[in-house]
Design a protein around this motif. Structure first.
Motif, mmCIF file in Angstrom:
data_model
loop_
_atom_site.group_PDB
_atom_site.id
_atom_site.type_symbol
_atom_site.label_atom_id
_atom_site.label_comp_id
_atom_site.label_asym_id
_atom_site.label_seq_id
_atom_site.Cartn_x
_atom_site.Cartn_y
_atom_site.Cartn_z
ATOM 1 N N TYR A 168 -2.173 1.776 4.261
ATOM 2 C CA TYR A 168 -3.200 1.585 3.229
ATOM 3 C C TYR A 168 -2.679 2.021 1.867
ATOM 4 O O TYR A 168 -2.890 1.330 0.858
ATOM 5 C CB TYR A 168 -4.453 2.396 3.569
ATOM 6 N N ASP A 172 -2.259 -0.557 -1.237
ATOM 7 C CA ASP A 172 -3.074 -0.352 -2.441
ATOM 8 C C ASP A 172 -2.207 -0.135 -3.669
ATOM 9 O O ASP A 172 -2.503 -0.645 -4.760
ATOM 10 C CB ASP A 172 -4.021 0.838 -2.247
ATOM 11 N N SER A 303 -7.231 5.674 0.873
ATOM 12 C CA SER A 303 -6.018 5.892 0.089
ATOM 13 C C SER A 303 -6.267 6.683 -1.183
ATOM 14 O O SER A 303 -5.324 7.169 -1.807
ATOM 15 C CB SER A 303 -5.385 4.546 -0.263
#
Length: 354
Positions: A168, A172, A303
């Motif tokens: 993640y 991101d 995140s």
């Protein structure tokens, strides 16, 4: 003009002084007047020549350089540029303006440096936490020799969750990087924002039940508002904001979405009745990895980049996003979108760097 007045004053002062000395020794008014006129004219010419040659011309050059280098022109062009009639006054103003500009630039650089240090510290911490956890589980499995299969399965599941968290983070960060650089374009289409909200609600229905939070749309789905935006990226914005309300909401709480027409824009607000946010944290809420409650955020997961991505997407649409919140009462995130015009469809354009 001011320079000539200054020269006249100095020449007159010298002439008066020498005339007074002449009168003191000669006691003749005629000689004193001759001395005054000759000395005044001579002093004026000498002062004017000296100042023009050694001071005024240098100030002209300094003014040219400051004025033109501020505009980013080449040095050779700067030397040949025409100057104003009063460069001394202009130099003072230019230097003061330049000093203010440089101070502003230095302050901005210091701010960026602090942000860079914080960002590196945060990203290092975010990556180390799951990595150390994975390392610990692997070492425990190696020491155990996989004799306890039930324990091994538990450790592998926990290690898998930390791998997902790393994934993640990387995804991101990659998305933010592409949004900033323009590698991820904004594909404008015309669609009903009400329909998109309904789809997002349907996709998050199971998750809302898990958090025991009710989803509510305060308008009618049939009364749709057409907007020009990237449908999938606005879906991501809504999902991130609603998911954020699940994380910080309260049991048996409510997350509601509202739309308000503002002339050529529509305002979409996502409101929860959760724990709220302290006012001092609001200006930093959209920073990468910023968390108001570190211990709870670790338990919740994620995140720490969701709100930063939301901000980048909205700003890439050249729109605005804001937040207002009251502790123990909840928070409201609002963003604007352009209302679609019937005859002017938006072309696909790249994301502007923020």
């Amino acid at each position: 003009m001011k320079l000539r007045v200054l020269i006249l004053i100095n020449a007159a002062a010298v002439a008066i002084t020498l005339s007074a000395v002449n009168y003191y020794f000669q006691h003749k008014w005629y000689d004193m007047m001759i001395t005054f006129l000759v000395t005044f004219i001579t002093s004026y010419l000498v002062f004017y020549y000296l100042i023009e040659k050694y001071v005024y011309s240098k100030i002209k050059l300094i003014y040219k350089l400051i004025h033109n280098l501020k505009l980013g022109r080449d040095l050779r062009d700067a030397l040949g540029e025409h100057v104003s009639a009063d460069p001394i006054n202009d130099v003072e103003q230019e230097v003061q303006e330049w000093a203010r500009q440089k101070k502003s630039e230095i302050d901005e650089l210091k701010k960026q440096e602090r942000f860079r240090r914080d960002f590196l510290s945060n990203i290092s911490h975010e990556f180390k936490t799951p990595l150390f956890a994975i390392q610990g589980y692997i070492e425990a499995l190696q020491d155990d020799g996989l004799e306890d299969r039930e324990l091994a399965v538990q450790f592998l599941e926990k290690a898998s969750k930390n791998v997902d968290r790393l994934s993640y983070l990387i995804n991101d960060l990659d998305e933010i990087s592409k949004l900033e650089s323009g590698e991820m374009p904004i594909n404008y289409t015309k669609f009903k924002i009400n329909d998109l909200i309904r789809e997002v609600f349907e996709s998050l229905e199971l998750k809302s039940k898990q958090h025991n939070i009710k989803l509510m749309f305060k308008q009618k789905y049939d009364d749709g508002i057409f907007v020009n935006a990237d449908r999938e990226k606005i879906r991501q914005v809504l999902v991130n904001l609603i998911d954020n309300s699940f994380k910080y909401g309260k049991e048996e709480g409510t997350t509601s979405v509202s739309t308000f027409t503002l002339h050529e824009q529509v305002l979409i607000e996502v409101t929860d009745d959760g724990i709220g946010i302290e006012e001092k944290f609001l200006p930093r809420l959209f920073e990468r990895f910023f968390r108001t409650d570190t211990s709870r955020s670790r338990q919740i997961g994620g995140s720490g980049l969701g709100l930063a991505i939301v901000k980048h997407i909205i700003e890439a649409h050249q729109q605005t996003i804001n937040v207002r919140s009251t502790e123990s009462m909840g928070s409201t995130f609002g963003f604007t979108l352009q209302i679609a015009r019937q005859s002017l469809p938006f072309p696909n354009i790249p994301v502007l760097k923020s």
